[in-house]
Design an enzyme around this catalytic site. Sequence first.
Site, PDB file in Angstrom:
ATOM      1  N   LYS A  93       0.836  -1.211   0.000  1.00  0.00           N
ATOM      2  CA  LYS A  93       0.000   0.000   0.000  1.00  0.00           C
ATOM      3  C   LYS A  93       0.876   1.268   0.000  1.00  0.00           C
ATOM      4  CE  LYS A  93      -3.437   2.793   0.596  1.00  0.00           C
ATOM      5  NZ  LYS A  93      -4.380   3.049  -0.471  1.00  0.00           N
ATOM      6  N   CYS A 118      -3.993  10.496   1.086  1.00  0.00           N
ATOM      7  CA  CYS A 118      -3.233   9.257   0.843  1.00  0.00           C
ATOM      8  C   CYS A 118      -1.853   9.564   0.265  1.00  0.00           C
ATOM      9  CB  CYS A 118      -4.001   8.348  -0.110  1.00  0.00           C
ATOM     10  SG  CYS A 118      -5.422   7.588   0.668  1.00  0.00           S
TER      11      CYS A 118
HETATM   12  N1  LIG Z   1     -10.425   7.468   2.274  1.00  0.00           N
HETATM   13  C1  LIG Z   1      -9.734   6.843   1.336  1.00  0.00           C
HETATM   14  O1  LIG Z   1      -9.900   7.089   0.140  1.00  0.00           O
HETATM   15  C2  LIG Z   1      -8.720   5.782   1.709  1.00  0.00           C
HETATM   16  C3  LIG Z   1      -8.197   4.961   0.691  1.00  0.00           C
HETATM   17  C4  LIG Z   1      -7.324   3.946   1.043  1.00  0.00           C
HETATM   18  C5  LIG Z   1      -6.958   3.779   2.381  1.00  0.00           C
HETATM   19  N2  LIG Z   1      -7.456   4.600   3.341  1.00  0.00           N
HETATM   20  C6  LIG Z   1      -7.050   4.353   4.719  1.00  0.00           C
HETATM   21  O2  LIG Z   1      -8.156   3.789   5.423  1.00  0.00           O
HETATM   22  C7  LIG Z   1      -8.113   4.201   6.791  1.00  0.00           C
HETATM   23  C8  LIG Z   1      -9.439   4.850   7.153  1.00  0.00           C
HETATM   24  O3  LIG Z   1      -9.587   6.006   6.363  1.00  0.00           O
HETATM   25  P1  LIG Z   1     -10.969   6.763   6.216  1.00  0.00           P
HETATM   26  O4  LIG Z   1     -10.798   7.722   5.106  1.00  0.00           O
HETATM   27  O5  LIG Z   1     -12.102   5.776   6.178  1.00  0.00           O
HETATM   28  O6  LIG Z   1     -11.005   7.539   7.617  1.00  0.00           O
HETATM   29  P2  LIG Z   1     -12.199   8.422   8.203  1.00  0.00           P
HETATM   30  O7  LIG Z   1     -11.568   9.476   9.014  1.00  0.00           O
HETATM   31  O8  LIG Z   1     -13.165   8.779   7.134  1.00  0.00           O
HETATM   32  O9  LIG Z   1     -12.980   7.405   9.180  1.00  0.00           O
HETATM   33  C9  LIG Z   1     -12.419   6.805  10.296  1.00  0.00           C
HETATM   34  C10 LIG Z   1     -13.516   6.586  11.342  1.00  0.00           C
HETATM   35  O10 LIG Z   1     -12.948   5.876  12.444  1.00  0.00           O
HETATM   36  C11 LIG Z   1     -13.549   6.354  13.634  1.00  0.00           C
HETATM   37  N3  LIG Z   1     -12.689   5.972  14.757  1.00  0.00           N
HETATM   38  C12 LIG Z   1     -11.494   6.499  15.134  1.00  0.00           C
HETATM   39  N4  LIG Z   1     -10.997   5.823  16.198  1.00  0.00           N
HETATM   40  C13 LIG Z   1     -11.898   4.861  16.502  1.00  0.00           C
HETATM   41  C14 LIG Z   1     -11.957   3.827  17.474  1.00  0.00           C
HETATM   42  N5  LIG Z   1     -10.970   3.657  18.374  1.00  0.00           N
HETATM   43  N6  LIG Z   1     -13.043   3.024  17.514  1.00  0.00           N
HETATM   44  C15 LIG Z   1     -14.054   3.188  16.633  1.00  0.00           C
HETATM   45  N7  LIG Z   1     -14.037   4.135  15.668  1.00  0.00           N
HETATM   46  C16 LIG Z   1     -12.983   4.961  15.596  1.00  0.00           C
HETATM   47  C17 LIG Z   1     -13.696   7.841  13.401  1.00  0.00           C
HETATM   48  O11 LIG Z   1     -14.677   8.398  14.251  1.00  0.00           O
HETATM   49  C18 LIG Z   1     -14.089   7.877  11.907  1.00  0.00           C
HETATM   50  O12 LIG Z   1     -15.506   7.885  11.740  1.00  0.00           O
HETATM   51  C19 LIG Z   1      -6.912   5.135   6.912  1.00  0.00           C
HETATM   52  O13 LIG Z   1      -5.805   4.395   7.340  1.00  0.00           O
HETATM   53  C20 LIG Z   1      -6.699   5.616   5.493  1.00  0.00           C
HETATM   54  O14 LIG Z   1      -5.356   5.987   5.267  1.00  0.00           O
HETATM   55  C21 LIG Z   1      -8.342   5.586   3.038  1.00  0.00           C
END
Ligand SMILES: NC(=O)c1ccc[n+]([C@@H]2O[C@H](COP(=O)([O-])OP(=O)(O)OC[C@H]3O[C@@H](n4cnc5c(N)ncnc54)[C@H](O)[C@@H]3O)[C@@H](O)[C@H]2O)c1
Length: 406
Positions: A205, A259
């Site tokens: 990744k 990202c």
């Molecule tokens: N958004 C993208 O396009 C994308 C693409 C590939 C990878 N990622 C990766 O995926 C992961 C998540 O990204 P995202 O964009 O979905 O994040 P986001 O911020 O949209 O969502 C994360 C959620 O997790 C919740 N959270 C935080 N700590 C918590 C806990 N201890 N228990 C329960 N809930 C908790 C937050 O309240 C939030 O709603 C990251 O590592 C990101 O780098 C994101």
Amino acid sequence: MNGFKQVCFIGLGYIGLPTAAVVAKSGIRVLGVDINLHVVDTINEGNIHIVEPKLKELVNEVVKLGQLKASQVPEESDVYLVVVPTPFTHDRQPDISYVEAATKSIIPFLKMGDLYIIESTSPVGTTERMAELIFMKRPDLKGKIYIAYCPERVLPGNVIYELVNNDRVIGGIDSVSTEKALNFYRFFVNGTLHKTNCRTAEMCKLTENSSRDVQIAFANELSLICDKAGIDVWELISLANKHPRVKILKPGCGVGGHCIAVDPYFLTADFPKEAQLIANAREVNNYKAFWCVEKIEEAIIKYEIENNKKPIVALMGLAFKPDIDDLRESPAQKIVAKIISNHSASFLISEPNIDSNERYKIVDSKFAYDSSDIIVFLVAHSIYKKLNIDKAKIHLDFCGILNKCI
Ligand SMILES: NC(=O)c1ccc[n+]([C@@H]2O[C@H](COP(=O)([O-])OP(=O)(O)OC[C@H]3O[C@@H](n4cnc5c(N)ncnc54)[C@H](O)[C@@H]3O)[C@@H](O)[C@H]2O)c1
């Protein structure tokens, strides 16, 4: 049935919620956990708190069917997926505290035969560290649960389709964990599932996004060289790309998003001596935004001297890439903030993908263009390519609108 009766998602954001909904639709019961009460309440009402095409209908359907339920606390399940944020700290070190907190929250519910998967983008070694954390608190589970890493690689705006159809890379802490995780993803993914170990999957990744960053940095560096050499970088790249084995990307005003502008730091932090090219690429892409600010400032001062009045400046675009409304880590937004704070000229700000912004007054694109003396194209939104270009105006084109070779 595959033995996965209930899956517990920890984190219901841009990635967690669509994945939870897709899994729920595939027939497995899903408990979605989020620490944010607003997120939990919104989902339980069958609504969504993020912008993503087709997601609202899907969430509404699976919530009504009782296949997806949200809560602030986990419950005993068969599979646990960690999809929480992994930002970096102020000194650009990876912050895996959310992954740790999420993991700690499910440890009391783990039982023999369970599968634990991290999907959050993570530094190399995170899955093994979480395995150690789990076994430290629950030595009874050593060798009795399955632990794997599977990174997400969806494109925002097309998440539902890509979640099902993209290939996935799956790496366990051992081969049985890899197999178990593969069986889980097979349930709802049509793309090919590629087996590896957890360290390689984590690195994969980071490699994907660092590769994009380095390639964009090359194009951005060319744009700096060409500016000094009096060469049109857009013409240059289009000519160089006529070579059958050359594929140079497009320069822009920097690199943004959550990202590509973030993940390379997970490598530079852990491998500072080795990750030289990756670190330099980050520097080039960050510098490009400062360079754009300097160019805009020079153009404003030149206009003031030549015309003995302050110009009206159109700042065209705020998003981190074309045709989206996402401003996270956006270099265009940073440039706008900097230029507005430095200068007393009049500014008109256009961002066709958002109606309003708490910091800036957003105006219609054509109005901004027609009303201004200096036009700064920051983001290559499609709508800008349809503007009637007035050669009497001063144009600063950082994203190839005038050349239309994007
Ligand atoms: N958004 C993208 O396009 C994308 C693409 C590939 C990878 N990622 C990766 O995926 C992961 C998540 O990204 P995202 O964009 O979905 O994040 P986001 O911020 O949209 O969502 C994360 C959620 O997790 C919740 N959270 C935080 N700590 C918590 C806990 N201890 N228990 C329960 N809930 C908790 C937050 O309240 C939030 O709603 C990251 O590592 C990101 O780098 C994101």
